[in-house]
Structures are given as C-alpha cells and as structure tokens.
Design an enzyme around this catalytic site. Structure first.
Site, short mmCIF file in Angstrom:
data_model
loop_
_atom_site.label_atom_id
_atom_site.label_comp_id
_atom_site.label_asym_id
_atom_site.label_seq_id
_atom_site.Cartn_x
_atom_site.Cartn_y
_atom_site.Cartn_z
N THR A 29 15.54 -17.60 -3.92
CA THR A 29 16.88 -18.07 -3.57
C THR A 29 16.75 -19.31 -2.68
O THR A 29 15.67 -19.66 -2.24
CB THR A 29 17.65 -17.01 -2.77
OG1 THR A 29 17.05 -16.90 -1.48
CG2 THR A 29 17.59 -15.66 -3.46
N VAL A 55 6.79 -27.35 -1.00
CA VAL A 55 6.64 -28.81 -1.03
C VAL A 55 5.95 -29.20 -2.32
O VAL A 55 4.85 -28.71 -2.61
CB VAL A 55 5.82 -29.33 0.18
CG1 VAL A 55 5.72 -30.85 0.14
CG2 VAL A 55 6.43 -28.87 1.49
N ALA A 110 6.64 -28.42 -5.36
CA ALA A 110 6.64 -27.37 -6.38
C ALA A 110 5.21 -26.88 -6.64
O ALA A 110 4.58 -26.35 -5.72
CB ALA A 110 7.30 -27.86 -7.66
N LEU A 128 2.49 -28.65 -7.15
CA LEU A 128 1.41 -29.57 -6.73
C LEU A 128 0.70 -29.04 -5.49
O LEU A 128 1.34 -28.50 -4.59
CB LEU A 128 1.99 -30.95 -6.40
CG LEU A 128 2.64 -31.74 -7.52
CD1 LEU A 128 3.23 -33.05 -6.98
CD2 LEU A 128 1.66 -32.02 -8.63
N GLU A 159 21.61 -31.91 -7.21
CA GLU A 159 22.47 -30.78 -6.88
C GLU A 159 23.83 -31.06 -7.52
O GLU A 159 24.14 -32.22 -7.81
CB GLU A 159 22.63 -30.69 -5.35
CG GLU A 159 21.34 -30.52 -4.58
CD GLU A 159 20.72 -29.15 -4.76
OE1 GLU A 159 21.47 -28.18 -4.97
OE2 GLU A 159 19.49 -29.05 -4.69
N ASP A 217 16.63 -32.71 2.22
CA ASP A 217 15.56 -32.04 1.49
C ASP A 217 14.20 -32.64 1.87
O ASP A 217 13.22 -31.91 2.08
CB ASP A 217 15.84 -32.17 -0.01
CG ASP A 217 14.70 -31.65 -0.85
OD1 ASP A 217 14.51 -30.42 -0.86
OD2 ASP A 217 13.98 -32.46 -1.48
N LYS A 272 10.96 -30.91 3.92
CA LYS A 272 9.56 -30.91 3.48
C LYS A 272 8.65 -31.52 4.55
O LYS A 272 7.53 -31.04 4.79
CB LYS A 272 9.44 -31.64 2.15
CG LYS A 272 10.07 -30.82 1.01
CD LYS A 272 10.29 -31.61 -0.27
CE LYS A 272 10.88 -30.70 -1.36
NZ LYS A 272 11.41 -31.47 -2.50
N GLY A 323 11.13 -28.74 -11.30
CA GLY A 323 11.20 -28.12 -12.62
C GLY A 323 10.74 -26.68 -12.52
O GLY A 323 9.84 -26.36 -11.74
N1 LIG Z 1 13.74 -26.09 -9.04
C1 LIG Z 1 12.69 -26.65 -8.48
O1 LIG Z 1 12.09 -27.52 -9.08
C2 LIG Z 1 12.19 -26.20 -7.15
C3 LIG Z 1 10.99 -26.76 -6.64
C4 LIG Z 1 10.49 -26.33 -5.41
C5 LIG Z 1 11.20 -25.39 -4.70
N2 LIG Z 1 12.36 -24.89 -5.18
C6 LIG Z 1 13.06 -23.92 -4.41
O2 LIG Z 1 13.27 -22.77 -5.17
C7 LIG Z 1 14.50 -22.20 -4.79
C8 LIG Z 1 15.39 -22.17 -5.96
O3 LIG Z 1 15.51 -23.52 -6.52
P1 LIG Z 1 16.67 -23.98 -7.50
O4 LIG Z 1 16.06 -24.77 -8.56
O5 LIG Z 1 17.57 -22.85 -7.78
O6 LIG Z 1 17.52 -25.00 -6.63
P2 LIG Z 1 18.84 -25.72 -7.15
O7 LIG Z 1 19.85 -25.54 -6.10
O8 LIG Z 1 19.13 -25.38 -8.53
O9 LIG Z 1 18.35 -27.27 -7.02
C9 LIG Z 1 18.44 -28.35 -8.00
C10 LIG Z 1 17.15 -29.12 -7.84
O10 LIG Z 1 16.83 -29.76 -9.05
C11 LIG Z 1 15.62 -30.37 -8.75
N3 LIG Z 1 15.13 -31.25 -9.78
C12 LIG Z 1 14.83 -32.55 -9.72
N4 LIG Z 1 14.28 -33.00 -10.85
C13 LIG Z 1 14.21 -31.94 -11.66
C14 LIG Z 1 13.70 -31.75 -12.96
N5 LIG Z 1 13.11 -32.71 -13.63
N6 LIG Z 1 13.82 -30.54 -13.51
C15 LIG Z 1 14.37 -29.54 -12.83
N7 LIG Z 1 14.83 -29.65 -11.58
C16 LIG Z 1 14.76 -30.84 -10.99
C17 LIG Z 1 15.83 -31.04 -7.41
O11 LIG Z 1 14.63 -30.79 -6.71
P3 LIG Z 1 14.02 -31.65 -5.48
O12 LIG Z 1 14.98 -32.75 -5.17
O13 LIG Z 1 13.87 -30.65 -4.41
O14 LIG Z 1 12.70 -32.11 -5.93
C18 LIG Z 1 17.04 -30.27 -6.86
O15 LIG Z 1 16.84 -29.78 -5.61
C19 LIG Z 1 15.10 -23.05 -3.73
O16 LIG Z 1 14.77 -22.54 -2.47
C20 LIG Z 1 14.44 -24.37 -3.97
O17 LIG Z 1 14.41 -25.13 -2.80
C21 LIG Z 1 12.86 -25.29 -6.40
C1 LIG Z 2 15.74 -21.71 -9.27
C2 LIG Z 2 16.27 -20.36 -9.25
O1 LIG Z 2 15.72 -19.49 -9.86
N1 LIG Z 2 17.35 -20.16 -8.52
C3 LIG Z 2 18.06 -18.92 -8.56
C4 LIG Z 2 17.55 -17.96 -7.52
O2 LIG Z 2 18.38 -16.81 -7.52
C5 LIG Z 2 19.76 -17.06 -7.31
C6 LIG Z 2 20.44 -15.75 -7.17
O3 LIG Z 2 20.31 -14.96 -8.32
C7 LIG Z 2 20.29 -17.89 -8.45
O4 LIG Z 2 21.67 -18.13 -8.28
C8 LIG Z 2 19.55 -19.18 -8.47
O5 LIG Z 2 19.95 -19.96 -9.57
#
Ligand SMILES: NC(=O)c1ccc[n+]([C@@H]2O[C@H](COP(=O)([O-])OP(=O)(O)OC[C@H]3O[C@@H](n4cnc5c(N)ncnc54)[C@H](OP(=O)(O)O)[C@@H]3O)[C@@H](O)[C@H]2O)c1
Ligand SMILES: CC(=O)N[C@H]1CO[C@H](CO)[C@@H](O)[C@@H]1O
Ligand SMILES: *[C@@H]1O[C@H](CO)[C@@H](O)[C@H](O)[C@H]1NC(C)=O
Ligand SMILES: *[C@@H]1O[C@H](CO)[C@@H](O)[C@H](O)[C@H]1NC(C)=O
Length: 375
Positions: free
Chosen positions: A105, A159, A161, A163, A221, A232, A236, A359
């Site tokens: 989350t 930080v 993802a 990497l 976002e 963000d 990091k 991603g």
């Molecule tokens: N989805 C991820 O790639 C990712 C990576 C590391 C940690 N997390 C953490 O994991 C938890 C859940 O994440 P969430 O994805 O649900 O957050 P979310 O609220 O859906 O965030 C959307 C995110 O999309 C990311 N993004 C940028 N380029 C992308 C691409 N090519 N493909 C996919 N996503 C891209 C951005 O990551 P950035 O601006 O942060 O790079 C942005 O923060 C959160 O705590 C989040 O901080 C997620």
């Molecule tokens: C990136 C990701 O998996 N985010 C999910 C984490 O869990 C919450 C709660 O179920 C979802 O809303 C997020 O999309």
C-alpha cells in the site's frame, strides 16, 4: 520473469508464511511471481488483504490457478482489521516458521504499524516509502522494534523499484568506502517528462502536453501535481541519506526537511482535481519553454534530480541543467531511473546504476528479491 533457485535452497524445512496487504499493481504482480516460484519451496500465502477485505488461512491457501486468489479475496466475508491480522500472524511465528508481511500500500496507517508487526515477530518487506521517509520518530521506533525482536525489515524496492540502489549504498557504507555525493533521476514520472520535454533542442512539445501524455499513459499520479511537487524524490533522498552514517540524523522531519523545488506554478497550488490542473497548466508553458531554450543554448538539458552532497550536508530535489553529453542526457529512456554514487574508492569515475525505476513487474521483483534474502 522466471526464477530458478538451486535445489539446495529448499533443503531446510523452514516454512515462510507470507501475508500481503494491498493487491493493486505491485501486489498482484508479486503474488503472481510468488505463485510461479518453482515448487517445492518455503513459501505459503496465508493472508491477502485489500483496503477493505481480508482472506486468511493459517495453513496457506491452496490455489489451483494463478488468478484464484482474486476469487478467494472477493468471496471472503472478513473485513480487514489490521490489529486482528497482527494477532493471527503472530500465532504463526515459531522457530523454523517465519512470518513476513508484504505491504504494497502507500498507506501511512499501515506504515505506522510496522513497529507493532516487528515486535510481534513478523518481518516486514515493503515498497512503501512512507515509513522510512517520514518523521525521525517513526524511523527510530522501527529500528528499535527490529533490534529488540530480531525481526527484519527490508526496503530495497522503496528507491528505484527493482534496481539495486539501497543495497549498493549499504555495501559501499559497510565495506568502509566514503560516499561523497549521490546524484540521480529518482522519479520515473519526472524522468519520462523531462526525457521527452528537454532533448537539447531549443524547441519541442509543450510542457503541459508532455504532462498530459504522461498521465494518459498512467505514468503520473491521478493528480499530476502529486508528482510535480517533488515530494516523491524528497522521500527517496531521505531513505538514502539515513543510510549514510554522516547524514543519519540530518533530516529530522524526513522528506519535509529536504530542500525541494516544486514544479507546480504557484498560481495552480491547491487545485483539487487533476483535470482542472491540466486544463490550466498550458498558461505556464512559456516559462518552461524559456528554461528549455536557455538550457539548449548552453548545450544542456533539463533534468529533475535529487542530490545528496555529504560534505556540505546539502540534500535537495531540484530542476538542474546537464550537458547534452552527460549520462543523465544521453542514457535515459522512458521512465528510467539513474543514480550516480561518487565515492572515495570510485574516484573520478562514479558507480552508476540505471534502468527501469517504475512498473509493477520490476517493483515486484525488488520485493521478491527481499523475500529471498529472508530464507
Ligand atoms: N508502481 C511502482 O512502480 C512502484 C515502484 C516503487 C515503489 N512503489 C510503491 O509501491 C506502493 C504501491 O505503488 P502504486 O504503484 O500503487 O502507486 P500508485 O499510487 O499507483 O503510483 C503511480 C506511480 O506510477 C509510477 N510510474 C512511473 N512510470 C511508470 C511506468 N512506466 N509504469 C508503471 N508505473 C509508473 C510513478 O512512480 P515513481 O514516480 O515513483 O517512479 C507513480 O508514482 C507504493 O508505496 C509505492 O510508493 C511503487
Ligand atoms: C501498486 C499496488 O499494488 N498498489 C495497490 C496496493 O494495495 C492497495 C489496496 O488494495 C491498492 O489500492 C493499490 O492499488
Ligand atoms: C515524446 O512523446 C511523444 C508522444 O508520445 C513522442 O511522439 C515523441 O517521440 C517523444 N519524444 C521523445 C524525445 O521521447
Ligand atoms: C532499510 O532497511 C534496513 C534493514 O534491512 C535498515 O538497516 C535501513 O536503515 C533501512 N533504511 C531506511 C532508510 O529505512
């Protein structure tokens, strides 16, 4: 992706119960990678939770297919009660039987409970930046709870993802190298925006167009201001700074203590919806055009970077200019991250880590590799 562990790695009888909170992009992909892991293995999934529902089975779910978990979850009658979950999970902690919480989350509430999970003997793995980049107080509580209980928390994917950024930094520090400066493009979103907007040419697409396309592609976002405010990147930088002994306590209020330049025009501060924000952003294109043209005249590009200067203690997130021959200009594509570690041992040629920094697949891989460190 496929993972092929050696047969030897499954030789002990240790079982690892995995509880997943949050099943969106990263959570779902992580479950799928875990279920694809060659059997027999140590892992069993005992709990899956969305923000509302929880499915729990102390013996581990027996999924017949990879998508089965979704129907288990949607048909579960239990609402998520996180304190209840902590109690249930702590009952599964025994010698030879580890329990791991995977928090996918971006919730402050779940992050705030890490000390409770750890004290209950539950290990925590998380891509969620919230806990480690907020107040020093929570950070200390997490460290203390981990030390006291021996439970571990792993945060590699917070930080860059998947990497190896935190692990690289930890290795540099642990082996006695002296980090002098860290500089990088840490946000996939900012990377995409400026790789596209500023190529070294004086002209190009407008800033608002680039941001709109990034949003359509799902790189930002829902409200682009949440990316453009730089928070963000500041989070990091906080996580990395706290790993460097000399800067451990440099940011008492976490990311709020980082010197951060927001790219949100002051006039658009506080606009409620992403749509309204994007409708007004074109009024400010001229400013960004001017910066791009000025940079191009100096044969430079614009990049939104994070910088940690260890000697001066300067930690900042800002829009900077780099020569068109610099790696930040030449080697980035898509939403890549790049991080340069300047250290005493590496001297004039810094250690560079680069690649997809966002991603679901690569983030889940970072979580998965943390999981493998625990067995
Ligand atoms: N989805 C991820 O790639 C990712 C990576 C590391 C940690 N997390 C953490 O994991 C938890 C859940 O994440 P969430 O994805 O649900 O957050 P979310 O609220 O859906 O965030 C959307 C995110 O999309 C990311 N993004 C940028 N380029 C992308 C691409 N090519 N493909 C996919 N996503 C891209 C951005 O990551 P950035 O601006 O942060 O790079 C942005 O923060 C959160 O705590 C989040 O901080 C997620
Ligand atoms: C990136 C990701 O998996 N985010 C999910 C984490 O869990 C919450 C709660 O179920 C979802 O809303 C997020 O999309
Ligand atoms: C910028 O994005 C547009 C729209 O997706 C694309 O056509 C163009 O090739 C991109 N330019 C660069 C330099 O990435
Ligand atoms: C990340 O986790 C490790 C423990 O695995 C810890 O030593 C380190 O301090 C953590 N980093 C931050 C900034 O929380």
């Amino acid at each position: 992706m496929s993972i092929t562990p050696s047969a030897a790695s499954v030789s002990s009888v240790k079982t690892v119960s995995v509880a997943i909170v949050g099943v969106g992009l990263v959570g779902s992909e992580f479950i799928s990678q875990l279920l694809s892991f060659p059997k027999p293995n140590h892992f069993r999934i005992v709990s899956i939770s969305s923000s509302k529902i929880n499915a729990f089975d102390p013996f581990g779910f027996d999924f017949s297919s990879h998508s089965d978990w979704q129907s288990y979850l949607t048909s579960s009658p239990s609402r998520l009660n996180i304190h209840e979950l902590i109690r249930e999970l702590s009952n599964l902690v025994h010698p030879g039987s580890d329990v791991i919480l995977v928090d996918n989350t971006s919730s402050d509430d779940v992050a705030g409970l890490y000390p409770t999970f750890l004290r209950a003997g539950i290990n925590v793995i998380t891509p969620n930046k919230k806990a480690f980049s907020s107040d020093w107080d929570l950070y200390e509580k997490i460290l203390a709870a981990s030390l006291e209980s021996g439970s571990r928390f792993l945060n590699e994917s917070t930080v860059g993802a998947g990497l190896p950024i935190i692990s690289t930094l930890k290795d540099l520090v642990a082996t006695g190298d002296k980090v002098t400066k860290i500089e990088g493009v840490f946000s996939g979103t900012m990377s995409y925006i400026f790789n596209n907007f500023s190529t070294g040419e004086p002209g190009g697409p407008s800033f608002s167009d680039v941001v709109s396309v990034a949003r359509e592609k799902g790189y930002t976002e829902p409200h682009p201001a949440d990316d453009l405010n730089g928070a963000d990147v500041a989070r990091k930088l906080t996580i990395l700074s706290r790993t460097i002994p000399a800067l451990r306590a440099a940011l008492p209020e976490g990311y709020k203590s980082v010197q951060t330049t927001s790219l949100i025009p002051a006039e658009l501060e506080g606009i409620k919806t992403g749509d309204e924000f994007l409708a007004k952003l074109p009024e400010f294109d001229a400013r960004f055009d001017k910066m791009r043209a000025e940079a191009a005249q100096e044969k430079q590009v614009l990049r939104y970077v994070g910088v940690i200067d260890v000697a001066s203690g300067l930690i900042k997130a800002d829009l900077e200019k780099y020569p068109v021959t610099h790696p930040f200009a030449t080697s980035l594509g898509g939403s890549d991250n790049i991080v340069m570690f300047h250290t005493e041992r590496y001297g004039a040629r810094p250690l560079i880590v680069q690649g997809a920094g966002a991603g679901a697949a690569v983030t889940a891989m970072g979580v998965m590799s943390d999981l493998l460190k625990l067995v």
